[in-house]
Design an enzyme around this catalytic site. Structure first.
Site, PDB file in Angstrom:
ATOM      1  N   HIS A 101     107.241  14.127  23.127  1.00 41.02           N
ATOM      2  CA  HIS A 101     106.980  15.532  22.827  1.00 41.02           C
ATOM      3  C   HIS A 101     105.525  15.759  22.450  1.00 41.02           C
ATOM      4  O   HIS A 101     104.792  14.810  22.198  1.00 41.02           O
ATOM      5  CB  HIS A 101     107.915  16.068  21.735  1.00 41.02           C
ATOM      6  N   HIS A 103     102.872  18.112  19.971  1.00 38.95           N
ATOM      7  CA  HIS A 103     102.652  19.020  18.842  1.00 38.95           C
ATOM      8  C   HIS A 103     101.293  19.669  19.020  1.00 38.95           C
ATOM      9  O   HIS A 103     100.304  18.978  19.248  1.00 38.95           O
ATOM     10  CB  HIS A 103     102.596  18.248  17.516  1.00 38.95           C
ATOM     11  N   TYR A 165     101.147  16.985   8.852  1.00 38.90           N
ATOM     12  CA  TYR A 165     102.386  16.612   9.539  1.00 38.90           C
ATOM     13  C   TYR A 165     102.112  16.204  10.982  1.00 38.90           C
ATOM     14  O   TYR A 165     102.618  15.193  11.461  1.00 38.90           O
ATOM     15  CB  TYR A 165     103.378  17.776   9.491  1.00 38.90           C
ATOM     16  N   GLN A 169     102.681  12.313  12.307  1.00 42.33           N
ATOM     17  CA  GLN A 169     103.981  12.306  12.958  1.00 42.33           C
ATOM     18  C   GLN A 169     104.290  10.951  13.584  1.00 42.33           C
ATOM     19  O   GLN A 169     105.376  10.420  13.421  1.00 42.33           O
ATOM     20  CB  GLN A 169     104.032  13.396  14.034  1.00 42.33           C
TER      21      GLN A 169
END
Length: 190
Positions: A101, A103, A165, A169
Site C-alpha cells: 500500500h 501512504h 505515523y 509505518q
C-alpha cells in the site's frame, strides 16, 4: 473512525472543514509570534480570492493487495506519483510506500476535489506503470494496477502525528511480523 455514514461504495473518508468568512474591511491585529507563519501560509496557499490550507492523509493499494511495490517498481512508482502531483499543483508533504500500500500526506488545492484527483492519480499512474514495466500486464491484465477505492482523512492540528505515523509505518509492520512468528509444534506428538 469512519462508519457507514462516512463511506461511499469503495471509499472511506473522514473530513472536517473549518471555513471562516470575514467582512470585506475587517481589521484584526495578529500577534508577532504568529505573524511570520501566517504570512508564509498566505503566500504559499492562495488563489485569486481564497486563502487555503487543505491537507489530506490518503492510503491506497495495488489490485488484490499484491505485494508488488518493491525494488525497481518502488522507485519508478515514486517518480511517477511525484510527477503527476506536480502536474496538478498538488504538494506531497510526506509519503511512504509499503510493499502492499501507499501512504501520502498531500496538500490539494480547494479548486480540485479529492475524488477527482485520486481518479486522475490512480488512472494515469497505472497507465504510466504499464508503459514503463510491460511485464506487469500479465499479472494484472486490463491495465488495472490499483484496487478500487482509497482511504482519505483531513489533517488538522495532528499533522505531526500523521507525519510520524507515515514515516514509522514500515518499522512498525516489521516489528509486528517479528512478534507474530510462532514455532508450531506437532499436536499429535505425545
Amino acid at each position: 473512525m469512519a462508519n457507514k455514514a462516512n463511506s461511499l461504495a469503495h471509499t472511506k473518508w473522514l473530513c472536517k472543514y473549518h471555513i471562516v468568512f470575514t467582512p470585506k474591511y475587517r481589521r484584526k491585529i495578529i500577534y508577532n509570534q504568529y505573524r511570520a507563519s501566517i504570512q508564509e501560509i498566505i503566500k504559499r496557499y492562495s488563489l485569486a480570492h481564497t486563502k487555503w490550507l487543505c491537507k489530506y492523509h490518503i492510503v491506497f493499494t495495488p489490485k488484490y493487495r499484491r505485494k508488488i511495490i518493491y525494488n525497481q517498481y518502488r522507485a519508478s512508482i515514486q517518480e511517477i506519483i511525484k510527477r503527476l502531483c506536480k502536474y496538478k499543483g498538488v504538494e506531497i508533504l510526506e509519503g511512504h510506500m509499503m510493499p502492499d500500500h501507499v501512504h501520502l500526506l498531500l496538500s490539494i488545492p480547494p479548486k480540485m476535489s479529492v475524488s477527482s484527483f485520486m481518479g486522475y492519480l490512480k488512472g494515469k499512474s497505472a497507465l504510466m506503470i504499464f508503459d514503463k514495466h510491460a511485464n506487469l500486464k500479465y499479472k494484472f491484465g486490463n491495465r488495472h494496477f490499483w484496487a478500487e477505492g482509497y482511504y482519505v482523512s483531513t489533517v488538522g492540528l495532528n499533522e505531526a502525528t500523521i507525519r510520524k505515523y507515515i514515516q514509522e509505518q514500515e518499522k512498525h509492520d516489521i516489528a509486528l511480523d517479528k512478534l507474530s512468528v510462532r514455532e508450531y509444534e506437532d499436536p499429535f506428538k505425545g
